[in-house]
Design a protein around this motif. Sequence first.
Motif, short mmCIF file in Angstrom:
data_model
loop_
_atom_site.label_atom_id
_atom_site.label_comp_id
_atom_site.label_asym_id
_atom_site.label_seq_id
_atom_site.Cartn_x
_atom_site.Cartn_y
_atom_site.Cartn_z
N LEU A 159 45.54 56.61 44.58
CA LEU A 159 46.32 55.50 45.39
C LEU A 159 47.55 56.26 45.59
O LEU A 159 47.11 56.45 47.00
CB LEU A 159 46.20 54.15 44.38
CG LEU A 159 45.55 53.74 44.76
CD1 LEU A 159 45.57 52.24 43.43
CD2 LEU A 159 44.71 52.65 45.65
N GLN A 160 48.26 56.94 45.50
CA GLN A 160 49.59 57.21 45.74
C GLN A 160 48.50 58.64 46.31
O GLN A 160 49.43 58.96 47.64
CB GLN A 160 50.17 58.38 45.25
CG GLN A 160 51.07 57.40 43.64
CD GLN A 160 51.63 57.52 42.56
OE1 GLN A 160 51.20 58.51 41.87
NE2 GLN A 160 52.94 56.57 42.38
N VAL A 161 47.97 59.58 46.20
CA VAL A 161 47.24 60.61 47.35
C VAL A 161 47.40 59.88 48.79
O VAL A 161 46.68 60.58 49.60
CB VAL A 161 46.15 61.21 46.75
CG1 VAL A 161 45.20 62.01 47.70
CG2 VAL A 161 46.22 62.04 45.85
N GLY A 163 31.68 43.45 42.27
CA GLY A 163 30.72 45.02 41.58
C GLY A 163 31.27 45.86 40.84
O GLY A 163 33.02 46.00 40.33
N LEU A 164 31.01 47.05 40.84
CA LEU A 164 31.76 48.37 39.19
C LEU A 164 32.18 49.19 40.40
O LEU A 164 32.20 49.43 41.42
CB LEU A 164 29.84 48.60 38.67
CG LEU A 164 30.24 49.61 37.75
CD1 LEU A 164 28.95 49.74 36.78
CD2 LEU A 164 30.82 51.34 38.00
N MET A 165 33.22 49.89 39.69
CA MET A 165 34.16 51.17 40.57
C MET A 165 34.03 51.77 39.27
O MET A 165 33.93 51.53 38.22
CB MET A 165 34.98 50.23 40.21
CG MET A 165 35.58 49.43 41.57
SD MET A 165 35.00 49.89 43.57
CE MET A 165 34.10 49.35 43.76
N PRO A 166 33.33 53.07 38.91
CA PRO A 166 33.68 54.39 38.40
C PRO A 166 34.91 54.41 38.25
O PRO A 166 36.05 54.21 38.27
CB PRO A 166 32.54 55.37 38.87
CG PRO A 166 32.09 54.40 40.29
CD PRO A 166 32.92 53.86 40.72
N ASN A 167 35.36 54.34 36.33
CA ASN A 167 36.42 55.19 36.32
C ASN A 167 36.44 56.39 36.63
O ASN A 167 36.07 57.06 36.66
CB ASN A 167 36.35 55.12 34.64
CG ASN A 167 35.83 54.27 33.32
OD1 ASN A 167 36.58 53.61 33.58
ND2 ASN A 167 34.84 54.02 32.73
N PRO A 168 38.61 56.08 37.00
CA PRO A 168 38.74 57.21 37.85
C PRO A 168 39.02 58.58 37.16
O PRO A 168 40.16 57.82 35.46
CB PRO A 168 39.65 56.19 39.21
CG PRO A 168 40.06 55.09 37.88
CD PRO A 168 39.04 54.72 36.97
N HIS A 227 39.55 60.22 41.26
CA HIS A 227 40.17 59.72 41.41
C HIS A 227 40.33 58.80 42.65
O HIS A 227 40.97 57.92 42.86
CB HIS A 227 41.41 60.42 40.22
CG HIS A 227 42.56 60.75 40.88
ND1 HIS A 227 41.58 62.52 41.42
CD2 HIS A 227 43.42 60.59 40.66
CE1 HIS A 227 42.76 62.78 42.20
NE2 HIS A 227 44.28 62.31 41.80
N VAL A 228 40.58 59.99 43.26
CA VAL A 228 40.50 59.87 45.01
C VAL A 228 39.82 58.68 45.30
O VAL A 228 39.99 58.26 46.06
CB VAL A 228 40.86 61.03 46.26
CG1 VAL A 228 41.41 60.60 46.71
CG2 VAL A 228 42.59 61.43 45.33
N ILE A 229 38.80 59.32 45.31
CA ILE A 229 37.42 58.56 45.52
C ILE A 229 37.30 57.54 45.41
O ILE A 229 37.43 56.12 46.00
CB ILE A 229 35.72 59.66 45.70
CG1 ILE A 229 35.90 60.77 45.99
CG2 ILE A 229 34.48 59.00 46.09
CD1 ILE A 229 34.32 62.13 45.60
N VAL A 230 37.62 56.79 44.10
CA VAL A 230 36.78 55.86 43.07
C VAL A 230 38.47 54.82 44.19
O VAL A 230 38.29 53.48 44.10
CB VAL A 230 37.30 55.90 41.83
CG1 VAL A 230 37.47 54.92 41.30
CG2 VAL A 230 36.26 56.43 41.37
N ALA A 231 39.42 56.03 43.69
CA ALA A 231 40.99 54.72 44.86
C ALA A 231 40.51 54.12 45.76
O ALA A 231 40.61 53.08 46.34
CB ALA A 231 42.44 55.53 44.72
N GLY A 232 39.45 54.50 46.92
CA GLY A 232 39.55 54.47 48.16
C GLY A 232 38.43 53.30 47.79
O GLY A 232 38.41 51.76 48.56
#
Length: 378
Positions: free
Chosen positions: A20-22, A202-207, A364-369
């Motif tokens: 998220l910070q990215v 929905g499902l969010m993959p582990n970042p 982690h950036v893709i998942v954060a989005g």
Amino acid sequence: MRILLVGEYSRLHNSLKEGLQVLGHEVLLISTGDFFKKYPSDILLARKYDSGITAKFKVGIYKLFGVDITSRNIKNQFFKHSEQLKGFDVVQLINESPFVIQPQDEKAIISFLSEHNKKLFLLSCGTDYISVSHAMSDAHPYSIFSGYKDGSFAKEKYAHMKKYITPPFKALHDFIYERVSGVIASDMDYHLPLLGHPKYVGLMPNPVNLSKLTLPKINVSEPITIFMGINRSNYHTKGIQFFEEALSIIKKKYGDKVKIDIVENLPYAEYIQRYNKAHILLDQVLAYDQGYNALEAMAKGKVVFTGAEAEFSTYYNLKAPVAINALPDVDYLVNELSNLIDNPNLITEIGERAAKFVAEIHDHVIVAGKYVEVWGTN
């Protein structure tokens, strides 16, 4: 966007925060560090009275007055930071009991967070009312309660999970579901129980923050190193006994061709250093998807024995395995391990696919989005 992440479990919220910070968001994480794992936190609440002579004092107080002083102390620590915990666009709880304290104290905290922030979301990650109810049913051939059902472990060992279906925790569940804008699953083990629920978004993959990982090039040569980390507190829910029996057979069968490294209850930083040179990692048996430890090992090109059931493969449309689906069957586990030891090229092939899968799905950036999108539309 200002985001408050509440609680920690296997570094999930730390990795999400970094993603998220990215993306330019302001993020604050408050937690107790997930017990012995000691994950970092912007606001770290200390668990007290859980060991030594103070634990005996705590038990005495509870018997006399019905007060859990660890729970009360964590609640008091939380409210000392109350001014820092207001005005966020999104608050996400790691679990229905994010601080692992008494329901009435969790309610006080969650009520405050709901009242003083815009949106509240719940992550189904770890045991909660719905996942435990599902696991206690016969919906699937095995679950984290298999040892409870077949009597292979004492029923008291499951009390910390069964508590989620007791009236006080059911009331906490209802209390939270009345206040959240949505519930998110962290993997298939929590996705399957939530299917069809009106609050489920929905499902969010582990970042996974790949930049935090050392990604060594693994040279597949003898001895083939097999690593297993044991957390005694959840030994009975992971199916570790099946791995232990299989490893005993493998050691007799292959001798010096294999090196078996078993550790117990290590802090996270020490744990990852110990398995870096391993070719194969034994994670868990009684699961349908991978947890955070498995994903980090897969990112490093390890062949991981973990949850990788048909539901997981279908969901991600996988044409070839990225992990070995670990089943509660010793002969099966021995055959799968033997196949890798006898055909080390498979270790390279599966490890490469595993690393690619984590990079494409769990970055982690893709998942954060994806989280930002879900938070914004619910």
